[in-house]
Each structure stands twice: as structure tokens, then as C-alpha cells.
Design an enzyme around this catalytic site. Structure first.
Site, PDB file in Angstrom:
ATOM      1  CD1 TRP A 104     -91.882 -31.344 105.678  1.00  0.00           C
ATOM      2  CD2 TRP A 104     -91.307 -33.019 104.294  1.00  0.00           C
ATOM      3  NE1 TRP A 104     -92.287 -31.013 104.405  1.00  0.00           N
ATOM      4  CE2 TRP A 104     -91.952 -32.014 103.533  1.00  0.00           C
ATOM      5  CE3 TRP A 104     -90.859 -34.168 103.641  1.00  0.00           C
ATOM      6  CZ2 TRP A 104     -92.152 -32.108 102.159  1.00  0.00           C
ATOM      7  CZ3 TRP A 104     -91.063 -34.284 102.265  1.00  0.00           C
ATOM      8  CH2 TRP A 104     -91.704 -33.262 101.537  1.00  0.00           C
ATOM      9  CG  ASP A 173     -85.266 -32.694 106.955  1.00  0.00           C
ATOM     10  OD1 ASP A 173     -84.652 -31.767 106.391  1.00  0.00           O
ATOM     11  OD2 ASP A 173     -86.331 -33.175 106.503  1.00  0.00           O
ATOM     12  CE  LYS A 197     -87.888 -26.925 102.045  1.00  0.00           C
ATOM     13  NZ  LYS A 197     -88.466 -27.488 100.828  1.00  0.00           N
TER      14      LYS A 197
END
Length: 362
Positions: A104, A173, A197
């Protein structure tokens, strides 16, 4: 047919707390006397605006967000922010530092490179993203617009919170780790997270942005891509994902009812430690390659010594009501994502299954 709700270890969209789903189910047709569903009424409706304000107040309370930070509920997922952050916070020729500890962070860096002078301050690519470069080795630019980190890498299962003294604001993030433990918001300039999530269904993105950063004007910007315009309009510059916002508000209430981030953090640590202990104690039948100092509490990848057993492992797991365990193709093997909504009991059932599978296939 009887309810057959399984244990869901999916990495995202991941499991939501059952009480939240039940409340959403109960209120689905008629929300709070509105005589319509929450997702059918105008986002300008007094009742919805109240919900939005309550959700923000709730999150501020749970995370102890300082007053000089704005909370935004946006769209586009964390992935859209990979581009929007450099657009909003860095001039085209300005340096921006990226620490890359997994897939990511790599994606965020690739997007930024098209918009500013993004550079890699540190990377653990040479370890196949199984560790985190020591903070003292990070090569920071003198005049960087910001420093970007990914505290938890969902795919590689690497988690860290150590930060250098940096004059540049830190952007993080936190998609897969937000609300999983206490976090000192004041150490970051921006925290951002795709909801799917620990916050709610996919489609809403939570951003926590320090006020001074919203005043940066590094380039001409369309309104819809401008964070300040969203902040000035209470995240209602256009129609927001109202259902996602509503479920997020329910999740924030649930987090409070579970004792807040300290209690959840303690539970999450126990869950992760039990699962890693089972992997490490399997005599090599299962392994996790991540440096033990940086093992994620949220995403636990593991491989079977004999990959030919992968199919049988997943099939058996599904029969036991253990879903979503197939690893990401970048890493292979298995991955158990054990977000807030996954109980200690669920982790115990997974560990029992892993032992049983090893007994019959070891």
C-alpha cells in the site's frame, strides 16, 4: 433456514460487529421515526445532519482528537487519497518523503510521483516487506511537504508506530489499524482510512486533518478534489455515502460500549499473540515471516510448509465456518484478518482448526 453466520477473517471489506448489523437490520425500513430508511432521506435533513454531527463527536471522543483537527467523511477510499494528498499538500516541484513498508505504501508513492517530487526516504522492499527500516536510517528531505507512512500493511502484515523527529507533517494511511488501539493523533498531520476494516462498510473514508494543512494552496484545484472545500461544507459538498456514515456512527457507539480503544487494544493484542503463538509453535508446519517486532495485530499472514495443502486447508476451514483466509496473491498462503469485530472466541476456533488440520495432514 437457520442462521449460518460464519467467522469472517476477510481483509476488507471485513467483519462488522454483529450488534451493529442487527441494529441496522432493525432500523432498515424506518429510521428514528423518519418513516423511511436512513439511506432514503436527504443528507440535508435535520435528522441526518444530527447523525453526522454525532458521528464526528463520537469519533473525536474515542480517539481523543485535538480541537485543531478537522474530521472529514469522504469518498474514494484510501486509494483516492494517495493522489489527493499530494495534490492538496505539495507543490508540483516540492519533495515529499515516503517510507515504504509494503504494497500500500508502494501504491501511495507511485501516485504521488505523478504529482510532486516524491522520493523514497526508506523502504523494506529488499526484505520482501517483512520488517521496518530503523527510523534512524530514514533519509528525510530538508524541505519536504510531508512524510508519508503506512503504519499497518494489510497485505504483508507489518505494523509500526515509531516516527522520527520531523519538521514535515506525518501523513499516515491507517485504513487497517484505525480504532484497533489508542493512537496519539497529535503526532500526525493527517490520518486517513478506508472504512471497510474497522469503521463500517466500504464507500466512506475517514480523514483527520490538522487545520494548518487545509490552508495550503500548492496548485489550482477543482473544488470537488479540495480538502478545504469539503471541510468548509461539513463533508457535504456533494451527496455523501449516507448509509456508510450511518453504520460508522453505530460502530463508534459499539466501540464505546466495548470500553473504548484501550480495551479493544488489549483484546486485539491477546488475539494476535495467541495466533502468532500457534503459528510459531507448529514446528514449522505454519510460518509467519515477519520480524516479530513488527508483526501486525490486525492482519496475520502465514504459509503452510507444504503449499500443496493450501486447497485442503481452505476447504476444511470453510466447512468449519472460517471464511476469508486465502492469502493475498502477492504473498501467497493464508491471511487471517482479526479486526475489532473478530472475537477472541473466533480466533480460538481458528487456532483449534489449525491444530486439527496439522494433526491430520502433518
Amino acid at each position: 433456514a437457520p442462521m449460518s453466520r460464519a467467522y469472517n477473517f476477510s481483509a476488507g471489506p471485513g467483519a462488522l460487529p454483529e450488534p451493529v448489523l442487527r441494529q441496522a437490520q432493525e432500523e432498515m425500513l424506518e429510521w428514528r421515526g423518519a418513516r423511511a430508511s436512513v439511506m432514503e432521506i436527504s443528507h440535508r435533513d435535520k435528522a441526518f445532519i444530527e447523525l453526522a454531527e454525532t458521528a464526528e463527536a463520537s469519533l473525536r471522543d474515542i480517539m481523543a482528537i485535538p480541537a485543531n483537527y478537522k474530521v472529514l467523511f469522504l469518498q474514494g477510499g484510501a486509494t483516492a487519497q494517495f493522489a489527493l494528498l499530494p495534490m492538496n499538500l505539495a507543490a508540483p516541484d516540492q519533495a515529499a518523503d515516503y517510507v515504504i513498508t509494503g504494497a500500500w505504501g508502494e501504491k501511495a508513492f507511485k501516485e504521488a510521483k505523478t504529482l510532486c517530487s516524491a522520493r523514497t526516504a526508506a523502504s523494506s522492499a529488499d526484505s520482501n516487506f517483512t520488517t521496518v527500516p530503523e527510523v534512524s536510517t530514514w533519509a528525510l528531505s530538508d524541505n519536504a511537504a510531508y512524510l508519508h507512512v503506512t503504519p499497518n500493511e494489510t497485505i504483508h502484515g507489518v505494523e509500526f508506530y515509531d516516527l522520527p523527529e520531523s519538521s514535515a507533517p506525518v501523513l499516515a494511511d491507517v485504513s487497517s489499524t484505525i480504532l484497533s488501539r489508542p493512537l496519539d493523533v497529535s503526532r500526525y498531520g493527517v490520518l486517513y482510512a478506508g472504512a471497510q476494516k474497522n469503521i463500517g462498510p466500504s464507500g466512506i473514508t475517514v480523514m483527520i486533518v490538522r487545520d494548518d494543512l487545509l490552508e495550503r494552496k500548492p496548485r489550482p484545484m477543482p473544488q470537488i478534489l479540495n480538502y478545504k472545500a469539503h471541510a468548509d461544507n461539513g463533508s457535504m459538498l456533494n451527496t455523501p455515502p449516507t448509509f456508510g456514515w450511518y453504520v460508522a456512527a453505530l460502530v463508534f457507539d459499539w466501540v464505546k460500549s466495548e470500553g473504548g480503544l484501550k480495551a479493544l487494544g488489549e483484546r486485539n493484542e491477546r488475539k494476535a499473540q495467541a495466533l502468532y503463538a500457534a503459528i510459531d509453535g507448529s514446528g514449522g508446519f505454519y510460518t509467519n515471516k515477519v520480524d516479530p517486532r513488527y508483526r501486525s495485530w490486525m492482519n496475520v499472514p502465514f504459509i503452510l510448509a507444504n503449499p500443496e495443502l493450501d486447497g485442503a486447508f481452505l476447504k476444511g476451514a470453510e466447512a468449519q465456518g472460517l471464511l476469508g483466509l486465502k492469502g493475498h496473491r502477492a504473498v501467497g498462503g493464508m491471511r487471517a484478518s482479526i479486526y475489532n469485530a473478530i472475537s477472541e472466541e473466533a480466533v480460538g476456533v481458528l487456532i483449534d482448526y489449525m491444530r486439527e488440520f496439522q494433526r491430520s495432514h502433518g
